[in-house]
Design an enzyme around this catalytic site. Structure first.
Site, PDB file in Angstrom:
ATOM      1  N   ARG A  88      20.852  11.410  28.681  1.00 26.36           N
ATOM      2  CA  ARG A  88      20.358  11.512  30.053  1.00 26.36           C
ATOM      3  C   ARG A  88      19.444  10.328  30.335  1.00 26.36           C
ATOM      4  O   ARG A  88      18.430  10.143  29.655  1.00 26.36           O
ATOM      5  CB  ARG A  88      19.593  12.821  30.245  1.00 26.36           C
ATOM      6  N   HIS A 132      13.786   9.430  39.101  1.00 26.61           N
ATOM      7  CA  HIS A 132      12.746   9.797  38.146  1.00 26.61           C
ATOM      8  C   HIS A 132      11.480   9.020  38.509  1.00 26.61           C
ATOM      9  O   HIS A 132      10.962   8.230  37.730  1.00 26.61           O
ATOM     10  CB  HIS A 132      13.199   9.502  36.711  1.00 26.61           C
ATOM     11  N   GLU A 177      11.794  16.601  38.359  1.00 31.04           N
ATOM     12  CA  GLU A 177      10.438  17.129  38.525  1.00 31.04           C
ATOM     13  C   GLU A 177       9.808  16.797  39.880  1.00 31.04           C
ATOM     14  O   GLU A 177       8.802  16.085  39.958  1.00 31.04           O
ATOM     15  CB  GLU A 177       9.538  16.644  37.384  1.00 31.04           C
ATOM     16  N   ASN A 301      12.858  21.351  32.361  1.00 34.08           N
ATOM     17  CA  ASN A 301      11.911  20.582  31.561  1.00 34.08           C
ATOM     18  C   ASN A 301      10.774  21.516  31.185  1.00 34.08           C
ATOM     19  O   ASN A 301      10.005  21.964  32.038  1.00 34.08           O
ATOM     20  CB  ASN A 301      11.368  19.393  32.354  1.00 34.08           C
ATOM     21  N   TYR A 303       7.489  22.204  28.585  1.00 38.61           N
ATOM     22  CA  TYR A 303       6.528  21.720  27.611  1.00 38.61           C
ATOM     23  C   TYR A 303       5.532  22.791  27.180  1.00 38.61           C
ATOM     24  O   TYR A 303       5.169  22.858  26.010  1.00 38.61           O
ATOM     25  CB  TYR A 303       5.788  20.496  28.164  1.00 38.61           C
ATOM     26  N   GLU A 367      14.500  18.322  29.215  1.00 40.93           N
ATOM     27  CA  GLU A 367      13.383  17.722  28.482  1.00 40.93           C
ATOM     28  C   GLU A 367      12.671  18.805  27.702  1.00 40.93           C
ATOM     29  O   GLU A 367      12.374  19.875  28.242  1.00 40.93           O
ATOM     30  CB  GLU A 367      12.363  17.053  29.418  1.00 40.93           C
TER      31      GLU A 367
END
Length: 459
Positions: A88, A132, A177, A301, A303, A367
């Protein structure tokens, strides 16, 4: 972490992922490409932001980064050596359309043409992300994402890139995002373009979603096989036994983007907050219909979770306008070098929630990874903490699949150490170490471990 240590500390038993599960890695253009002023590329908001004193640690910029623009063939061979099935990457809008509209830069498009061909020659499937965060500076000068016209210009740009690469690229992600782009860029100001205007942030969020919808419509009309939207999503956990504060933050961070894109409506509790910050006049008739385009994949994504509690008298947190009286609690337990909590269980609960609440769309982790203070030892980088992090999160992903989540792939963040936005080159997320002085690439222990995960299709 060595294989022996992994086996003794991880949950016993082999875990195999479904047939066809996609294994890969992810990067972003401004973070790795460099060549910031070569072959017709014009400045993006990140070029401007990073060159403004005080915005990025030690004045670092993405001018050179990992020099991927010149070293892409070596990097693709490195991916192939790791057995990756998918890569990606993002396309730099100011490299393709330097002013954001109108003239197309053939040399800029040519780079991505060569990259896609190189990937395919090594059996690696390209996953393109169109945005991005590197908005052409000329569009920011005209109002940026706070201006409605930017959404239309984004759809035009999407059509241009698809026109060049669409014969070889199957999966197209519109945005990466949008919460970060809108609220770190236009509200707290810690990301480009560095504005601090809550009303502009809510307008930017809406126009990013509108841009997604218009681009998805254009891509579908042009024959794109798979269309995706990637969101940074975080379970919001209330630590004091209540739930109202968690719901506020969940609306701002998660449902503000999930519901319009996947349900065609904004949550009512969110609209009440938006109305207090500049009104709702930017949401025009037909917008939600345009935003609510059928998509094939939701990029996740993940985290860490977000921890909150009731905090009477607390001011709104800078990136969360409308979060008055909410306390953002420090994370419990171990953290990464970013200070982010390490909590694989949050990934499992998030994936299960998404498949329950939005069952019409497949999921792919676009991600997941961690920054640690990696230091080379000779020709090796022993990043035990990262191996443990990835192992725990992959086990959580497998548990989510077992619980019914429609998860179809995992793309580690990131392939390479890179320019980590406002932190410059001080935070290393890569499974491959970059010596920025020599541009030498050193696969870390985590890369060698991940190669075995891919080979086994599991743990």
């Amino acid at each position: 972490m060595t294989t022996e240590t992994t086996e003794t500390t991880a949950t016993p038993g082999a875990l195999v992922f479904p047939d066809g599960f996609v294994w890969g890695a992810a990067t972003a253009a401004y973070q790795i490409e460099g060549a910031a002023a070569e072959d017709g590329r014009a400045p993006s908001i990140w070029d401007t932001f990073s060159k403004t004193p005080g915005n990025v640690t030690d004045g670092h910029t993405g001018d050179v980064a990992c020099d991927h623009y010149h070293r892409y063939a070596d990097d693709v061979r490195l991916m192939a050596d790791l057995g990756l099935a998918a890569y990606r990457f993002s396309v730099a809008w100011p490299r393709v359309m330097p002013t954001g509209a109108g003239t197309v830069n053939a040399a800029g498009l040519g780079f991505y043409d060569r990259l896609v061909d190189e990937l395919l020659a090594h059996g690696i499937t390209p996953y393109v992300t169109l945005y991005h965060w590197d908005l052409p500076q000329t569009l920011e000068d005209a109002g940026g994402w706070a201006a409605r016209d930017t959404a239309a210009r984004f759809a035009d740009y999407a059509a241009v890139v698809h026109g060049r690469l669409g014969d070889r690229v199957r999966t197209w992600t519109t945005l990466n995002e949008p919460w970060v782009a809108a609220f770190l860029g236009y509200c707290s100001g810690v990301h480009a373009p560095g504005r601090r205007d809550p009303a502009a942030a809510f307008r930017a969020a809406h126009h990013l979603l509108l841009g997604h919808g218009l681009a998805a419509r254009a891509l579908r009309a042009a024959g794109a096989a798979e269309i995706a939207l990637t969101l940074n999503l975080s379970p919001v956990i209330q630590t004091d036994g209540g739930e109202s504060e968690a719901r506020i933050v969940d609306g701002l961070l998660n449902r503000q983007f999930l519901d319009p894109a996947l349900r065609g409506s904004y949550p009512e509790d969110l609209l009440e907050i938006v109305a207090r910050h500049g009104g709702l006049g930017h949401i025009q008739d037909g917008d939600l219909e345009a935003i609510h385009q059928p998509i094939d994949l939701l990029g996740v994504n993940y985290y860490n979770p977000t921890f909150v509690s009731a905090g009477p008298g607390e001011p709104a947190a800078p990136p969360f306008p409308g979060s008055e009286d909410v306390r953002f609690d420090p994370p419990p337990g171990a953290t990464t070098a970013m200070g982010w909590p390490i909590d694989p269980s949050g990934l499992e609960s998030l994936l299960v929630r998404l498949s329950r609440d939005y069952p019409e769309v497949g999921l792919i982790i676009t991600e997941n990874g961690a920054a640690f203070d990696d230091k080379p030892t000779g020709d090796a980088v022993h990043d035990d903490d990262r191996v443990a992090f990835l192992d725990g999160h992959l086990r959580a992903a497998h548990a989510a699949i077992a619980a019914g989540a429609d998860l179809r792939g995992y793309l580690v963040w990131s392939l390479l150490d890179n320019f980590e936005w406002a932190y410059g080159y001080h935070k290393r997320f890569g499974i491959v170490y970059i010596d920025y002085e020599t541009q030498r690439r050193v696969p870390k222990d985590s890369a060698l471990w991940y190669r075995e995960v891919v080979r086994r299709n599991g743990l």
